[in-house]
Write a protein that holds these residues in place. Structure first.
Motif, PDB file in Angstrom:
ATOM      1  N   GLU A 433      38.469  50.083  48.800  1.00 10.01           N
ATOM      2  CA  GLU A 433      39.792  49.409  48.046  1.00 10.01           C
ATOM      3  C   GLU A 433      39.688  49.521  46.338  1.00 10.01           C
ATOM      4  OE1 GLU A 433      41.783  48.515  50.239  1.00 10.01           O
ATOM      5  OE2 GLU A 433      40.505  48.578  52.275  1.00 10.01           O
ATOM      6  N   LEU A 434      38.421  49.123  45.861  1.00 14.69           N
ATOM      7  CA  LEU A 434      38.819  49.187  44.546  1.00 14.69           C
ATOM      8  C   LEU A 434      38.730  50.463  44.004  1.00 14.69           C
ATOM      9  CD1 LEU A 434      35.429  46.888  44.093  1.00 14.69           C
ATOM     10  CD2 LEU A 434      37.545  46.251  44.050  1.00 14.69           C
ATOM     11  N   THR A 435      38.739  52.036  44.308  1.00 10.38           N
ATOM     12  CA  THR A 435      39.061  52.874  43.929  1.00 10.38           C
ATOM     13  C   THR A 435      40.817  53.155  44.007  1.00 10.38           C
ATOM     14  OG1 THR A 435      37.008  53.612  45.164  1.00 10.38           O
ATOM     15  CG2 THR A 435      39.137  55.524  44.548  1.00 10.38           C
TER      16      THR A 435
ATOM     17  N   GLN B  12      30.202  48.204  53.629  1.00  8.43           N
ATOM     18  CA  GLN B  12      28.830  47.129  53.247  1.00  8.43           C
ATOM     19  C   GLN B  12      28.534  46.118  54.001  1.00  8.43           C
ATOM     20  OE1 GLN B  12      29.790  47.075  48.800  1.00  8.43           O
ATOM     21  NE2 GLN B  12      27.308  47.286  49.439  1.00  8.43           N
ATOM     22  N   SER B  13      29.749  45.617  55.008  1.00 10.30           N
ATOM     23  CA  SER B  13      28.999  44.342  55.819  1.00 10.30           C
ATOM     24  C   SER B  13      28.338  45.178  56.640  1.00 10.30           C
ATOM     25  CB  SER B  13      30.394  44.347  56.600  1.00 10.30           C
ATOM     26  OG  SER B  13      31.502  45.037  56.801  1.00 10.30           O
ATOM     27  N   LEU B  14      27.981  46.712  57.281  1.00  9.07           N
ATOM     28  CA  LEU B  14      27.793  47.129  57.868  1.00  9.07           C
ATOM     29  C   LEU B  14      25.303  47.112  57.124  1.00  9.07           C
ATOM     30  CD1 LEU B  14      29.308  50.437  59.808  1.00  9.07           C
ATOM     31  CD2 LEU B  14      28.138  48.066  60.868  1.00  9.07           C
ATOM     32  N   TYR B  15      26.165  47.193  56.607  1.00  7.47           N
ATOM     33  CA  TYR B  15      24.571  47.333  56.079  1.00  7.47           C
ATOM     34  C   TYR B  15      24.044  45.782  56.076  1.00  7.47           C
ATOM     35  CZ  TYR B  15      24.877  51.085  52.709  1.00  7.47           C
ATOM     36  OH  TYR B  15      26.026  52.397  51.685  1.00  7.47           O
ATOM     37  N   GLN B  16      24.193  44.626  55.932  1.00  9.51           N
ATOM     38  CA  GLN B  16      24.266  43.676  55.773  1.00  9.51           C
ATOM     39  C   GLN B  16      23.690  43.492  58.001  1.00  9.51           C
ATOM     40  OE1 GLN B  16      26.872  42.106  54.023  1.00  9.51           O
ATOM     41  NE2 GLN B  16      26.273  40.710  52.978  1.00  9.51           N
ATOM     42  N   SER B 303      27.734  48.798  44.511  1.00  9.14           N
ATOM     43  CA  SER B 303      28.462  49.137  44.577  1.00  9.14           C
ATOM     44  C   SER B 303      29.554  49.264  43.793  1.00  9.14           C
ATOM     45  CB  SER B 303      29.362  47.313  45.369  1.00  9.14           C
ATOM     46  OG  SER B 303      31.153  46.859  44.877  1.00  9.14           O
ATOM     47  N   LEU B 304      30.856  49.303  43.577  1.00 10.29           N
ATOM     48  CA  LEU B 304      31.953  49.694  42.557  1.00 10.29           C
ATOM     49  C   LEU B 304      32.189  48.887  42.154  1.00 10.29           C
ATOM     50  CD1 LEU B 304      33.493  52.098  41.650  1.00 10.29           C
ATOM     51  CD2 LEU B 304      35.004  51.582  43.017  1.00 10.29           C
ATOM     52  N   LEU B 305      32.228  47.746  42.186  1.00 12.34           N
ATOM     53  CA  LEU B 305      31.854  46.297  41.286  1.00 12.34           C
ATOM     54  C   LEU B 305      31.015  46.224  40.580  1.00 12.34           C
ATOM     55  CD1 LEU B 305      32.404  43.201  43.935  1.00 12.34           C
ATOM     56  CD2 LEU B 305      33.571  44.354  41.910  1.00 12.34           C
ATOM     57  N   ASN B 306      29.922  46.359  40.377  1.00 19.12           N
ATOM     58  CA  ASN B 306      28.671  46.826  39.437  1.00 19.12           C
ATOM     59  C   ASN B 306      29.573  47.959  38.112  1.00 19.12           C
ATOM     60  OD1 ASN B 306      27.778  45.327  41.473  1.00 19.12           O
ATOM     61  ND2 ASN B 306      26.297  46.565  41.819  1.00 19.12           N
ATOM     62  N   TYR B 307      30.080  48.689  38.716  1.00 15.23           N
ATOM     63  CA  TYR B 307      30.652  50.044  36.783  1.00 15.23           C
ATOM     64  C   TYR B 307      31.459  49.347  36.879  1.00 15.23           C
ATOM     65  CZ  TYR B 307      26.012  50.848  39.076  1.00 15.23           C
ATOM     66  OH  TYR B 307      24.794  51.736  40.663  1.00 15.23           O
ATOM     67  N   LEU B 308      32.551  49.065  37.309  1.00 10.58           N
ATOM     68  CA  LEU B 308      33.700  48.448  36.635  1.00 10.58           C
ATOM     69  C   LEU B 308      34.223  47.031  35.915  1.00 10.58           C
ATOM     70  CD1 LEU B 308      36.375  48.266  39.972  1.00 10.58           C
ATOM     71  CD2 LEU B 308      36.154  50.035  38.762  1.00 10.58           C
TER      72      LEU B 308
END
Lengths: 464, 310
Positions: A433-435, B12-16, B303-308
Motif C-alpha cells: 500500500e505504501l508503495t 504483516q498481519s500474518l506474521y503476527q 516495514s517500508l514505514l521505517n524507511y519513509l
C-alpha cells in the motif's frame, strides 16, 4: 482541441488519483480489520467519446480526456473462501469434541487413587480383608466404608455427567440461537447486496460483513455456500436451503424429550452431518445424544453388574448374627446415580455375609467368593473384569480425547494454511500500500506539473 | 513445518498470527514437558497415550492387589505363629506328662506318689484344654470355622469337640488359596498307624495316664505313656505341618516380591518419564521459543514505514 481541455483533463486526473489514494488509505486503515478484503482501484483512460463532449470523433484524434476509475474491486478468492468455510466446520466440531472429551477424561481418570478402577480394587481388597478376618467387626466397618466411597464415586460421576449434559445443552441452545441470528442477518445482507448490485454500485462493506458472518456460521454448522449470479449467497446444510435471498429457514431445537433434537424449520427433517465435520452444533448434538449417554450407560452397566453379582453371592451367605438372604447393595438401585447399600448392611455391619455356614461365623467362603469377583469376566461378553472395564472406559475416553485433539490440530493447520492463502489474496500488505501511495503521490505531483505547465502556456497565450 | 510461507511475504498481519500460534505451541509443549518433569511420568492422563495408560493402570491395580496379598500373608503368618505357640505349649505339657510318667513307672514310686502325680496331671489337663481353646484375635484357633464358639469342653469327665472340620482358606497370591488353620480334630485326634481311623485323642491319652496312675498299675502306666508319647509325636507332626504351611507362605511372599519388581519395571517402562530425554527436549524447546520470539520481533519491525521520510 483546446488548451482548456488540459485543465479538465488534469482535474479529472486529480479526482481519480485522489480516489486511488482514498483506497490506499482505506486499505491501510483496515490492515488489521478482521474479514476486511483488500480493495483495488483499476484505472482506465478516458476517451473524448466517453465524455459525451462530442457525438463523433474528430478525424485523427488520438488524444483522450485523461483517466478515471474503472472499477472498485474487492479482492477475494471464492474458492479459497469455500474451502476455508468447510474446514471451519471440522474445526468447530473437533474443538467442541476436544473440550467435552477432556472434561470426561478428567472425570473418569481424575486421579490414580480416587479413580473408579482404584476404588473397585480397594473394594475387592476390603472383601479379601473380610475373608482374612471374617469375625472382625472393624474389618466389616472398613468394608462398609469402602463400599460407601465407591458408591459416592458412582454418584459423583453421575452428577458430573448431569452437569456436563446441562452445560452442553446450554451451549447448544446458545449456538443454535447464534446460528439463527446469523442466518437472519445473512439474509438481510443478501437483500442489501442484491439491491446495491442492481444499482451498479456494489456495497463492499456489506459484502465483507457477509463473508465474515459466513465465517462465523461455518464454525457452527457445516454450511455450504453457493454464490448466485445476482450477488446473493445461498446457504445450505444437508441440502436444505437455510438462506435463500432474503428468506430464512431457521433451525429448530427441541429439548422437550430426553435427548435434544435439531430439525430444519418446521420440516421435521433432522440435522445430520458426518462425524467430525458437523460443526460446533453438530458436535454438541452428537455429544449429547451419543457420547455422554454412552458413558453413562457404561457406568450404569458397571453399577448394575456389581449390585447383582455381589448381591446374589451375598444373599446365600450368613452374617455374624447367623441370618441369611440379605442383600449387600440395595437391589433397587442399579444405576450409577441410584446404587446404594442395603438397609440391612447400613443398619449393622454384622449383617455383611462372609460365611456360608450358619453355624460357623468363622467361615469365610462367601467373602472369598465375593473377593474372587474381581477376577470374574463379567463384562463385554465375558472378556473384562469390573476393573479392566473401568480402566478401558477411561482409556477409550482418553483415546477419543486424543483423536479429537489430533483432529483439532489438523484442522487448525488446514485453516492456518487456507487463511494464509486467503490473506494472500484479500489481506492488506502495508508495504504494498505504501508503495502504491508513493506511486500515486508521484502521479499527483506530475499531474500538478502538467497543470502548472498548462497555466504557463495559457499565460503565454494571454500575454501575446 | 509451516505452510504459511506461501503467502507470507505479503502480509504483516500474518506474521503476527503465525508468531502467536508458534509461540503458543512452544509454550504448550514446554508446559507438557514441565508436567512430565514434575510428575516423573510420561503418561499423566489417558489421552497422553491411551494404550500405555490402560496397561499401566492394569499394572498399578495389580500392584495394589499384591499389597492385599502381602496383608493376607501377614495375617496368615500371625495365625500360624499363634498356632505354633499353642502346639509347642501342648508339646511341652505332654513332654512333662511323659517325664512324670517315667518317674512314676518305676517300681520305686509309691502309690501315694502316683496319686499325687495323678492329681497334678488332672489339674494340668485344664492347661491342655486351655491350649486347645487358644485364641488369636478373638477367634479360637482350633475350632474349624466355628471360631466364635469355644471348641473343647470338659463335660462329665470327657472332653467334647464343638468345632467343625472346616478349614479357612486364605488367598495368598492371585488364584492361590491355602488352608491356614488346623481344625480341632486335626490337633485332637491321633491316628497312630496312618489308617485314617482315629485311635484316641490327646486328651484321652492324658486321661489314660491319670487313670493308670490312680490304678497304681505299672503296666497300665507304661501303656498310657506310650499313648502320651504318641500324642506328643502327633503334636510335633502338627507343628511340622504348620512349618510347612509357613514355608509355603514364605515362598509365596518371595514370588510376590519378585512379581512386584517385574511389575514395577514394566509399569515404569510404560509410564515413567525419561528425565535425560525431557531435559534435552526442554532445552531444545526453550531455544526454539527464544528464537521464535527474536525472529518475530525483528520481522515485525521491518516495514517500508521505517524507511519513509517523515
Amino acid at each position: 482541441m483546446s488548451l482548456n481541455q488540459l485543465f479538465s483533463l488534469t482535474r479529472r486526473s486529480f479526482q481519480t488519483i485522489q480516489a486511488a489514494m482514498n483506497t490506499v488509505g482505506q486499505n491501510v486503515a483496515n490492515a488489521n480489520t478482521e474479514g476486511y478484503a483488500r480493495r483495488r482501484v483499476t484505472l482506465q483512460a478516458v476517451n473524448i467519446r466517453d465524455t459525451g463532449l462530442y457525438t463523433a470523433l474528430p478525424p485523427r484524434s488520438a488524444t483522450g480526456m485523461g483517466v478515471s476509475v474503472a472499477t472498485y474491486e474487492r479482492l477475494r478468492d471464492h474458492l479459497l473462501d469455500v474451502a476455508a468455510w468447510d474446514a471451519r466446520a471440522s474445526l468447530g466440531a473437533s474443538d467442541e469434541e476436544t473440550r467435552i472429551y477432556q472434561v470426561l477424561e478428567s472425570l473418569l481418570a481424575a486421579d490414580d487413587d480416587t479413580g473408579l478402577a482404584a476404588l473397585l480394587n480397594d473394594f475387592w481388597n476390603r472383601w479379601s480383608d473380610l475373608a482374612d478376618n471374617p469375625t472382625d467387626t472393624g474389618v466389616r466397618e472398613a468394608l462398609r466404608g469402602q463400599a460407601q466411597t465407591l458408591i459416592d464415586t458412582f454418584h459423583r460421576l453421575a452428577r458430573d455427567l448431569d452437569t456436563l449434559t446441562t452445560q452442553t445443552t446450554e451451549t447448544l441452545r446458545d449456538a443454535v440461537d447464534q446460528a439463527n441470528s446469523l442466518l437472519e442477518e445473512l439474509a438481510s445482507l443478501n437483500a442489501t447486496i442484491q439491491a446495491a448490485r442492481q444499482k451498479g454500485n456494489p456495497d463492499l462493506v456489506a459484502e465483507d460483513r457477509r463473508d465474515q458472518l459466513v465465517h462465523e456460521l461455518a464454525e457452527l454448522l457445516p454450511v455450504q455456500v453457493h454464490a448466485l449470479e445476482d450477488g446473493s449467497y445461498q446457504l445450505t446444510v444437508n441440502g436444505m436451503a437455510l438462506v435463500q435471498g432474503d428468506r430464512v429457514m431457521p433451525l429448530t431445537l427441541d429439548l422437550s424429550g430426553g435427548t435434544p433434537s435439531l430439525t430444519f424449520g418446521n420440516t421435521g427433517i433432522a440435522f445430520r452431518a458426518p462425524e467430525g465435520q458437523d460443526g460446533r452444533i453438530g458436535a454438541q448434538l452428537r455429544m449429547l445424544t451419543q457420547t455422554i449417554p454412552d458413558v453413562r450407560q457404561r457406568l450404569d452397566t458397571l453399577a448394575a453388574t456389581l449390585v447383582n453379582e455381589v448381591n446374589s453371592r451375598h444373599a446365600s451367605g450368613y452374617g455374624l448374627d447367623g441370618l441369611t438372604g440379605r442383600a449387600f447393595f440395595d437391589p433397587a438401585g442399579t444405576t450409577a446415580s441410584t446404587i446404594a447399600l442395603s438397609a440391612d448392611v447400613l443398619a449393622d455391619s454384622r449383617a455383611i455375609a462372609a460365611s456360608g455356614d450358619p453355624t460357623a461365623p468363622g467361615d469365610n467362603s462367601i467373602a472369598l467368593q465375593i473377593a474372587g469377583l474381581r477376577d470374574a469376566l463379567l463384562f463385554n461378553g465375558g472378556t473384562e473384569t469390573a476393573e479392566t472395564y473401568a480402566i478401558n472406559l477411561a482409556g477409550s475416553i482418553g483415546a477419543a480425547a486424543k483423536d479429537a485433539t489430533g483432529r483439532l490440530e489438523r484442522s487448525r493447520a488446514t485453516i492456518d494454511h487456507l487463511d494464509a492463502l486467503q490473506q494472500g489474496v484479500m489481506g492488506v500488505s502495508l508495504d504494498e500500500e505504501l508503495t502504491n501511495m508513493i506511486r500515486f503521490q508521484q502521479a499527483y505531483a506530475a499531474t500538478a506539473r502538467v497543470l502548472d505547465t498548462a497555466r504557463s502556456m495559457m499565460d503565454t497565450l494571454l500575454n501575446l | 513445518m509451516d505452510p504459511l510461507n506461501v503467502a507470507f511475504t505479503r502480509q504483516q498481519s500474518l506474521y503476527q498470527a503465525l508468531a502467536e500460534r508458534q509461540i503458543q505451541e512452544r509454550r504448550l509443549e514446554l508446559a507438557r514437558l514441565q508436567e512430565q518433569m514434575a510428575t516423573g511420568r510420561r503418561v499423566n492422563r489417558p489421552s497422553d497415550d491411551p494404550g500405555a495408560y490402560t496397561r499401566s493402570q492394569a499394572l498399578r491395580r495389580l500392584a495394589q492387589r499384591y499389597d492385599q496379598h502381602e496383608r493376607t500373608l501377614t495375617i496368615g503368618r500371625a495365625w500360624l505363629t499363634a498356632t505354633e505357640d499353642a502346639l509347642s505349649t501342648l508339646v511341652d505339657l505332654f513332654n512333662s506328662a511323659y517325664e512324670e510318667g517315667v518317674r512314676m513307672a518305676t517300681d520305686t514310686a509309691s502309690t501315694a506318689d502316683r496319686a499325687t502325680t495323678a492329681d497334678v496331671l488332672e489339674q494340668r489337663l485344664q492347661a491342655v484344654l486351655d491350649q486347645l481353646n487358644a485364641r488369636h484375635n478373638g477367634e479360637y484357633l482350633f475350632a474349624g470355622t466355628r471360631t466364635t464358639t469355644q471348641p473343647f469342653q470338659l463335660s462329665g469327665g470327657t472332653v467334647v469337640y464343638n468345632g467343625n472340620d472346616q478349614t479357612r482358606l486364605l488367598e495368598i497370591a492371585p488364584g492361590l488359596q491355602i488352608a491356614i488353620n488346623l481344625t480341632g480334630n486335626d490337633v485332637w485326634e491321633v491316628d497312630e498307624n496312618g489308617d485314617s481311623v482315629t485311635d484316641f485323642t490327646i486328651t484321652e491319652a492324658w486321661q489314660d495316664l491319670i487313670d493308670a496312675l490312680r490304678a497304681d498299675d505299672t503296666t497300665q502306666i507304661q501303656n498310657a505313656m506310650a499313648r502320651v508319647e504318641a500324642a506328643r509325636d502327633h503334636l510335633l507332626d502338627r507343628i511340622a505341618q504348620v512349618g510347612e504351611t509357613s514355608r509355603r507362605l514364605s515362598m509365596a511372599e518371595t514370588e510376590l516380591q519378585d512379581a512386584r519388581l517385574r511389575l514395577e519395571s514394566q509399569r515404569s517402562d510404560l509410564e515413567d518419564a525419561d528425565f535425560a530425554e525431557i531435559a534435552v527436549k526442554l532445552q531444545r524447546n526453550q531455544l526454539s521459543l527464544e528464537a521464535t520470539l527474536q525472529v518475530t520481533s525483528r520481522l515485525l519491525q521491518t516495514s517500508l514505514l521505517n524507511y519513509l521520510a517523515p
